[in-house]
Enzyme design. Structure first.
Site, PDB file in Angstrom:
ATOM      1  N   ARG A 296       0.687  -1.366  -0.100  1.00 54.33           N
ATOM      2  CA  ARG A 296      -0.234   0.132  -0.078  1.00 54.33           C
ATOM      3  C   ARG A 296       0.732   1.313   0.114  1.00 54.33           C
ATOM      4  O   ARG A 296       0.696   2.252  -0.572  1.00 54.33           O
ATOM      5  CB  ARG A 296      -1.068   0.119   1.030  1.00 54.33           C
ATOM      6  CG  ARG A 296      -2.166  -1.121   1.074  1.00 54.33           C
ATOM      7  CD  ARG A 296      -3.084  -1.217   2.250  1.00 54.33           C
ATOM      8  NE  ARG A 296      -4.028  -2.097   1.970  1.00 54.33           N
ATOM      9  CZ  ARG A 296      -5.124  -2.506   2.827  1.00 54.33           C
ATOM     10  NH1 ARG A 296      -4.875  -2.332   4.183  1.00 54.33           N
ATOM     11  NH2 ARG A 296      -5.997  -3.380   2.444  1.00 54.33           N
ATOM     12  N   TYR A 440      -5.890  -1.425  -6.799  1.00 55.33           N
ATOM     13  CA  TYR A 440      -5.018  -2.416  -6.299  1.00 55.33           C
ATOM     14  C   TYR A 440      -4.552  -2.159  -4.908  1.00 55.33           C
ATOM     15  O   TYR A 440      -4.470  -0.844  -4.583  1.00 55.33           O
ATOM     16  CB  TYR A 440      -3.897  -2.987  -7.309  1.00 55.33           C
ATOM     17  CG  TYR A 440      -2.899  -2.331  -7.594  1.00 55.33           C
ATOM     18  CD1 TYR A 440      -2.383  -2.967  -8.894  1.00 55.33           C
ATOM     19  CD2 TYR A 440      -2.419  -1.286  -7.124  1.00 55.33           C
ATOM     20  CE1 TYR A 440      -1.278  -2.104  -9.186  1.00 55.33           C
ATOM     21  CE2 TYR A 440      -1.407  -0.687  -7.572  1.00 55.33           C
ATOM     22  CZ  TYR A 440      -0.793  -0.926  -8.724  1.00 55.33           C
ATOM     23  OH  TYR A 440       0.089  -0.441  -9.292  1.00 55.33           O
ATOM     24  N   GLU A 441      -4.450  -3.280  -3.977  1.00 56.85           N
ATOM     25  CA  GLU A 441      -4.317  -3.134  -2.614  1.00 56.85           C
ATOM     26  C   GLU A 441      -5.462  -2.177  -2.014  1.00 56.85           C
ATOM     27  O   GLU A 441      -5.171  -1.939  -0.794  1.00 56.85           O
ATOM     28  CB  GLU A 441      -2.997  -2.430  -2.457  1.00 56.85           C
ATOM     29  CG  GLU A 441      -1.916  -2.811  -3.276  1.00 56.85           C
ATOM     30  CD  GLU A 441      -1.524  -4.265  -3.268  1.00 56.85           C
ATOM     31  OE1 GLU A 441      -1.863  -5.063  -2.310  1.00 56.85           O
ATOM     32  OE2 GLU A 441      -1.119  -4.938  -4.152  1.00 56.85           O
ATOM     33  N   GLY A 442      -6.598  -2.537  -2.508  1.00 57.39           N
ATOM     34  CA  GLY A 442      -7.790  -2.067  -1.694  1.00 57.39           C
ATOM     35  C   GLY A 442      -7.973  -0.758  -2.383  1.00 57.39           C
ATOM     36  O   GLY A 442      -7.334   0.208  -2.381  1.00 57.39           O
ATOM     37  N   GLN A 447      -9.979   1.716   1.409  1.00 62.16           N
ATOM     38  CA  GLN A 447      -8.953   2.448   2.361  1.00 62.16           C
ATOM     39  C   GLN A 447      -9.769   3.290   3.310  1.00 62.16           C
ATOM     40  O   GLN A 447      -9.345   3.592   4.440  1.00 62.16           O
ATOM     41  CB  GLN A 447      -7.952   3.133   1.574  1.00 62.16           C
ATOM     42  CG  GLN A 447      -7.267   2.413   0.450  1.00 62.16           C
ATOM     43  CD  GLN A 447      -6.291   1.369   1.160  1.00 62.16           C
ATOM     44  OE1 GLN A 447      -5.783   1.400   2.410  1.00 62.16           O
ATOM     45  NE2 GLN A 447      -6.287  -0.067   0.609  1.00 62.16           N
TER      46      GLN A 447
END
Length: 605
Positions: A296, A440-442, A447
């Protein structure tokens, strides 16, 4: 053709004048070799590699893309040669432990290295970049034997690593993971399942790829409580690290994507592939967060990289492109028209790009100091405080910087006009490449829920209170004449920042009270709340940079225009960008009924 010059002076300004990195390094015996001379020399060489080797492959890599043929992936022309140079230069090992072949330099130096390389060529940088998260996960949760076996090869760069989370049916909801891991009775497991969207999941750069895989043990609890974590190599290895047979990890396809086309995004099929458990049974998601948090922060870096690359190219174009005359009279009467940089609208977009890139760099480099402390702090209390601060700022950093990175790239296309829409100049590629960063990565929404739901409401605002206190102490100190001879110049930053922080805390409390009556308030307010938080945090770092610039100008420092530009850009940010919080405040505090009152059946076309 895209151009890029590593912003070494800006990096040096943050290292020396804003965050006192060398004082920070001196506090830790493990970092004593990170002297100014060594750091400068390493960054100079990194700049050369980024500018001369990686940048020329950026657009050609995008146009060629990766090639898939019967399970094999070939990266674009020049990528493997550049990777071999990267390994030979020791770049992969820069910030990793000496015990496993690393150079033992601070992680924050690795972040600055990653910024330069990733700005020059984001797609290429993803291949070694994914390895860092895998290495951190093994280093944090792996056994002694696992570290000795895997970290040495990952550190030298002869192997790379991935994270294998998502499956076709679950997306972000990892509680739906179906991949199975069946014990063999000898400490190994047979892993079977399909993972999708695996960045760098298959390529021709290294002899082996080490996959960090989420899977379920037999009779594991349902949902996220029943997920374990496994190390599954592409090619089997013995205890000495020698390669053996194929491990039945096959690439089913690679995605045809909007951007980052030179980075292979793979569908991976595991068919009784041998793996080993890393960390405790059914605690895989907790262990994977080591990887995810690393990723992240790395994803936030993509927003910075896109902003910097878009800004550098937009600025050069705006100085040369002639169109119309200035509203206040001809600025270049000898030319057929004035350069577009004289027009306020163009200037506003350029200043926005500059404020995002330099403000975002400060946010990320501040976070990098926290990572140094979390990984190698001298006391448990010191590490805990830094970890709490890192956990609080990570969702803000990831979502805010990627959203602003998209904005900055879009401004770049707008400044180029029609030329920005065609491939030749590279601006449309920056827009395409950075767009994935908000996903991506949430996603930004994920977030935002993490920030407002977990870090604020469930934590009763403790992390916010601590961070707000840090900002207010800065404001109080810089508003006192006795401690700050530059008080008059700083007032235009200190008072708006103090007010914004106070409002941030008040709005947080009001949302918490409203959420007790209606849980939809959290989902309705979260994204606007996160963006509000991001603008306040960036204001804090712009105030710090302005203070540092005033202090440098009070000496006989050279390059005085650099420091004057810092102050002027800070003024722009406070006057033109921080006021965005006003509209965000209105929307995040609005009643969510207008979102939810329309029946699903009426949401038709």
């Amino acid at each position: 053709m895209l151009s890029y010059k590593a912003p070494l002076m800006d990096i040096k300004f943050l290292f020396e004048d804003v965050f006192d990195y060398y004082g920070h390094y001196q506090k830790n015996p493990d970092f004593e070799e990170a002297t100014p001379d060594l750091v400068d020399a390493i960054f100079q060489e990194c700049a050369k590699f980024s500018e001369n080797e990686l940048l020329p492959l950026n657009q050609s890599g995008d146009q060629e893309g990766c090639t898939f043929d019967n399970g094999k992936v070939t990266t674009p022309k020049g990528f493997k040669e550049a990777y071999d140079q990267y390994v030979a230069g020791g770049w992969q090992s820069l910030s990793h432990p000496v015990d496993y072949g690393g150079q033992g330099l601070p992680p924050s130096m690795g972040m600055a290295k990653q910024e330069m390389m990733a700005t020059a060529n984001w797609s290429w940088a993803m291949y070694p970049g994914l390895s860092h998260g895998a290495m951190n996960t093994v280093h944090t949760h792996g056994s002694k034997e696992q570290k000795e076996l895997y970290l040495t090869r990952l550190t030298e760069g002869t192997w790379t690593g991935t994270m294998c989370l998502t499956e076709p049916q679950c997306g972000t909801d990892l509680g739906q993971v179906k991949t199975k891991a069946v014990p063999n009775g000898d400490g190994t497991y047979n892993v079977t399942g399909t993972k999708i969207f695996i960045s760098a999941g298959e390529h021709d750069l290294t002899e082996n790829i080490i996959h960090i895989v989420l899977a379920r043990l037999p009779d594991a609890p349902a949902g996220t409580r029943g997920i374990s974590l496994f190390i599954v190599p592409k090619v089997q290895v013995d205890q000495q690290g020698n390669l053996g047979e194929s491990n039945n990890v096959t690439c089913g396809s690679i995605e045809h994507k909007m951007g980052i086309k030179a980075s292979a995004t793979a569908v991976l099929n595991f068919d009784n592939s041998k793996g080993v458990l890393i960390g405790p049974e059914n605690k895989g998601l907790e262990c994977m967060f080591t990887f995810m948090n690393t990723a992240r922060v790395g994803t936030a870096l993509q927003g910075l990289c896109a902003s910097e690359l878009a800004y550098q190219n937009s600025l050069a174009y705006a100085k040369e492109r002639l169109s119309m005359r200035s509203l206040t009279g001809k600025k270049n009467p000898e030319l057929v028209a004035d350069p577009i940089i004289v027009h306020p609208d163009v200037r506003k977009m350029l200043m926005t790009q500059k404020a995002i890139a330099e403000g975002g760099r400060a946010m990320i480099y501040y976070t990098s100091q926290l990572v140094d402390i979390v990984e190698q702090g001298q006391t448990e209390e010191e590490r805990k405080i830094a970890d709490d601060r890192l956990g609080f700022i990570t969702p803000i950093l990831k979502a805010f910087m990627t959203e602003l990175g998209c904005e900055s790239a879009s401004h770049g296309m707008q400044i180029f006009g029609g030329h920005g829409y065609i491939q030749e100049w590279g601006m449309e590629q920056i827009v395409r490449d950075v767009r994935i960063s908000t996903l991506y990565e949430g996603t930004t929404g994920i977030q935002a829920l993490d920030l407002l739901g977990r870090k604020i409401l469930l934590n009763r605002g403790k992390s916010l209170k601590n961070f707000a206190k840090e900002i207010l102490v800065f404001c109080k100190d810089k508003s006192m004449v006795s401690s700050n001879p530059h008080k008059r110049g700083m007032n235009k930053f200190i008072w708006p920042l103090s007010k914004a922080v106070a409002n941030w805390q008040q709005y947080s409390l009001r949302i918490a009270l409203k959420a007790k009556k209606n849980r939809d308030v959290v989902g309705s307010a979260s994204v606007d709340y996160l963006m509000y938080s991001g603008y306040v945090v960036m204001a804090y770092f712009w105030a710090q940079m302005a203070q540092a610039a005033y202090e440098k100008l009070a000496t006989d420092v050279e390059n005085r225009d650099f420091y004057r530009a810092k102050i002027k850009t800070a003024e722009f940010y406070f006057e033109m960008m921080l006021p965005r919080t006003k509209s965000l405040a209105a929307t995040m505090m609005a009643d969510p009924k207008s979102l939810m009152q329309l029946d699903q059946e009426l949401l038709s076309f």
